[in-house]
Motif scaffolding. Structure first.
Motif, PDB file in Angstrom:
ATOM      1  N   ASP A  50       0.844  -1.194   0.000  1.00 45.85           N
ATOM      2  CA  ASP A  50       0.000   0.000   0.000  1.00 45.85           C
ATOM      3  C   ASP A  50       0.885   1.252   0.000  1.00 45.85           C
ATOM      4  O   ASP A  50       1.904   1.301   0.693  1.00 45.85           O
ATOM      5  N   PHE A  51       0.455   2.276  -0.740  1.00 48.33           N
ATOM      6  CA  PHE A  51       1.022   3.621  -0.631  1.00 48.33           C
ATOM      7  C   PHE A  51      -0.095   4.587  -0.252  1.00 48.33           C
ATOM      8  O   PHE A  51      -1.257   4.412  -0.648  1.00 48.33           O
ATOM      9  N   VAL A  73       2.185  11.028  -9.813  1.00 56.23           N
ATOM     10  CA  VAL A  73       2.020   9.696 -10.407  1.00 56.23           C
ATOM     11  C   VAL A  73       0.894   9.648 -11.430  1.00 56.23           C
ATOM     12  O   VAL A  73       0.721   8.642 -12.121  1.00 56.23           O
ATOM     13  N   GLY A  74       0.111  10.713 -11.528  1.00 54.43           N
ATOM     14  CA  GLY A  74      -0.951  10.769 -12.522  1.00 54.43           C
ATOM     15  C   GLY A  74      -2.169   9.932 -12.191  1.00 54.43           C
ATOM     16  O   GLY A  74      -2.907   9.516 -13.096  1.00 54.43           O
ATOM     17  N   ARG A  90      -4.951   6.465  -0.775  1.00 53.43           N
ATOM     18  CA  ARG A  90      -4.504   5.090  -0.617  1.00 53.43           C
ATOM     19  C   ARG A  90      -4.628   4.349  -1.942  1.00 53.43           C
ATOM     20  O   ARG A  90      -5.704   4.277  -2.533  1.00 53.43           O
ATOM     21  N   ILE A  91      -3.500   3.780  -2.393  1.00 49.55           N
ATOM     22  CA  ILE A  91      -3.455   2.964  -3.600  1.00 49.55           C
ATOM     23  C   ILE A  91      -2.714   1.687  -3.235  1.00 49.55           C
ATOM     24  O   ILE A  91      -1.627   1.741  -2.659  1.00 49.55           O
ATOM     25  N   ALA A 102      -0.170   0.657 -11.861  1.00 45.18           N
ATOM     26  CA  ALA A 102      -0.542   1.823 -12.667  1.00 45.18           C
ATOM     27  C   ALA A 102       0.311   3.042 -12.350  1.00 45.18           C
ATOM     28  O   ALA A 102       0.406   3.960 -13.166  1.00 45.18           O
ATOM     29  N   ILE A 103       0.914   3.069 -11.173  1.00 52.14           N
ATOM     30  CA  ILE A 103       1.643   4.263 -10.753  1.00 52.14           C
ATOM     31  C   ILE A 103       3.112   3.993 -10.461  1.00 52.14           C
ATOM     32  O   ILE A 103       3.875   4.921 -10.204  1.00 52.14           O
TER      33      ILE A 103
END
Length: 564
Positions: free
Chosen positions: A178-179, A189-190, A213-214, A221-222
């Protein structure tokens, strides 16, 4: 191996001759020591003979001295103890270099070779430390690693924006899965809310906006934009140096990169070439990761793996699969009722490979003769993993499957496992770090957390790994954690699942070698094996579990070469 065979022939001729006829030997070193061998046929020895990087004889020092006339006698370890070279069979070198190269904000104390990084045990302490680091850091994107939501509370975009909107700020979860990004990092990161249509791991708020949160596969994707920061050569060198200092401090002689190719084989090979060589005192083996190789090789993936294993000494004839997601980030796959708390409350987590797809995928590797390592954490994931293995052919002689991490195992699942050509490689730290907290997220399922006492008592090969950088690669501390089962909250998790000293030592030596298919080469002090030893100041088997963290590593011997 040819050198070891020659050494064995020399020794056999010595043993066959009469004492007066024993020939003079050259090149043999005979160590006087206390050797704890992990060989059940000879658990303790006082003499170990080494020739050309291999062990030629193990036994009574005085008897070997008489037999091996002309051997160089080395008494420097006479008052010390030789263990089989300690093995950490599941690490991530490139990921570790990325994480250890970042500023650390861990939720618990983390021992490093240059001192302990103190844990930040509250949300307030975490935010204060991030603010302090950000104020002192040079300009540019800032990555901090170590956050854990169950210990340090929920952190999202607005919390990080309150610290800075002038630079990208990326908070990396302890799990690595997780980031958490501030607005500037989201822009860097777009990422957009539209990504939620493609990936599960894009968290949106009630208004459909990014929370920051990604996680999990959405990171693909990033990651290219993040990689420009955390895979920069300067960052990697700092992290790799810290990693190697830990391995030296811990006395580790062998590690396995359990996910070769995840960050791209070319770049991983370049990092290995730049930062690791024969002078480092430890060997790195590589286990190819299924998804990474599939992306690169497509329909020829299995052939590519078997060819590499046959032509490269560092690539093992094994494959790494994923059944489910992560323990720390609460995305491992659970049976009902799933998560009762934490950031995945109300869900049952994630499969990485769907149960219906796993048997055929597993067969493609199993039928090719490859051993299988499968990341399998939650109880639902164990059901899927076991069902898939139960459907496989008998396999070749000695072929094996290793359940990696094995966060949860029910008694019924352990009984099924005992009937299969399988072992368990448990994360060393789930109990210590989360044994007192995980029940807040998974409830009564915490009663099945890392039951290694049960697996070992049934004769299931049971090993421990650090999954470094998720815990420091200290095998003796890993063993102690499962002998004590103490937790960060001061409780004891499932005391009936404690390992005894013999089981714990075997878990970081011979069983660890078994999990890598290397038990005929390393893992015990026996004639014919490589001369890999860890030198310590006392015998672990006669040391109380409470005192294993006081055992001092004094050096390593790798392929007969001494590394103080």
């Amino acid at each position: 191996m040819k050198k070891l065979m020659c050494a064995a022939v020399i020794l056999a001729s010595c043993n066959a001759a009469s004492p007066d006829a024993t020939p003079e030997l050259s090149g043999v070193t005979l160590y006087q020591t206390t050797a704890i061998t992990a060989d059940p046929n000879q658990p303790v020895a006082t003499g170990v003979a080494v020739l050309n990087g291999g062990i030629t004889a193990v036994g009574d020092f005085d008897a070997l001295k008489d037999q091996l006339r002309g051997a160089v006698i080395d008494t420097q370890y006479a008052d010390q103890v030789l263990l089989p070279g300690l093995i950490d069979p599941h690490v991530h070198m490139t990921l570790g270099a990325m994480m250890y190269g970042a500023e650390m904000v861990p939720p618990w104390d983390v021992p490093m070779a240059d001192g302990v990084v103190k844990g930040l045990t509250s949300r307030e302490a975490l935010l204060a430390r991030i603010t302090e680091i950000e104020a002192a850091a040079p300009d540019g994107p800032l990555v901090l690693w170590g956050y854990h939501d169950l210990i340090q509370g929920d952190i999202r975009r607005a919390d990080l924006d309150a610290i800075t909107t002038d630079r990208p700020l990326l908070l990396w979860h302890w799990s690595g899965h997780d980031f958490y990004l501030n607005s500037a990092a989201i822009e860097m990161v777009g990422a957009t809310p539209a990504l939620a249509d493609q990936f599960h791991g894009i968290e949106l708020d009630a208004d459909g906006e990014l929370t920051g949160r990604i996680y999990e596969d959405a990171l693909l994707a990033i990651f290219e934009k993040i990689a420009a920061v955390i895979m920069h050569p300067t960052h990697i060198k700092r992290g790799w140096d810290r990693y190697e200092a830990l391995l030296q401090d811990a006395g580790v002689t062998t590690v396995a990169e359990m996910g070769y190719g995840i960050f791209g084989r070319n770049i991983e090979d370049a990092f290995l070439a730049a930062h690791h060589d024969d002078t480092d005192g430890y060997t790195i083996y590589l286990v190819p990761e299924h998804r990474a190789f599939l992306q690169e090789f497509g329909e020829t993936t299995v052939e590519a793996m078997t060819t590499m294993a046959a032509t490269r000494d560092d690539v093992l004839p094994q494959v790494k699969l994923f059944s489910d997601a992560a323990f720390y980030s609460q995305t491992m796959k659970l049976t009902a009722p799933g998560y009762i708390g934490g950031q995945s409350k109300g869900t049952t987590g994630l499969f990485v490979i769907q149960p219906d797809d796993l048997p055929d995928l597993m067969a493609s590797y199993w039928d090719a003769g490859l051993d299988i390592h499968i990341h399998s954490n939650g109880d639902a994931a164990q059901d899927s993993t076991l069902a898939a293995l139960e459907q496989q052919s008998p396999g070749k002689e000695g072929q094996r499957l290793i359940v990696e991490h094995a966060a949860l195992l029910t008694p019924e699942q352990i009984a099924r496992l005992a009937k299969l050509p399988a072992g368990v490689s448990a994360a060393s730290h789930y109990v210590r770090y989360m044994g007192g907290t995980m029940a807040d997220a998974i409830g009564a399922k915490a009663d099945y957390l890392s039951p290694m006492g049960s697996t070992a008592s049934l004769g299931i090969p049971t090993t421990l790994h650090s999954d470094a950088p998720l815990a420091p690669p200290y095998p003796l501390l890993a063993a102690q954690a499962h002998m004590l089962r103490d937790t960060e909250t001061g409780t004891v998790s499932l005391p009936n699942e404690r390992l005894n000293a013999e089981q714990a030592l075997r878990a970081i030596t011979l069983d660890a070698a078994w999990s890598l298919g290397l038990e005929t080469e390393i893992g015990s002090i026996e004639a014919g094996k490589r001369a890999d030893f860890t030198i310590v100041d006392r015998n672990p088997l006669s040391t109380a579990a409470d005192d294993w963290d006081d055992i001092q590593v004094l050096g390593r011997i790798k392929d007969g070469v001494v590394y103080p």
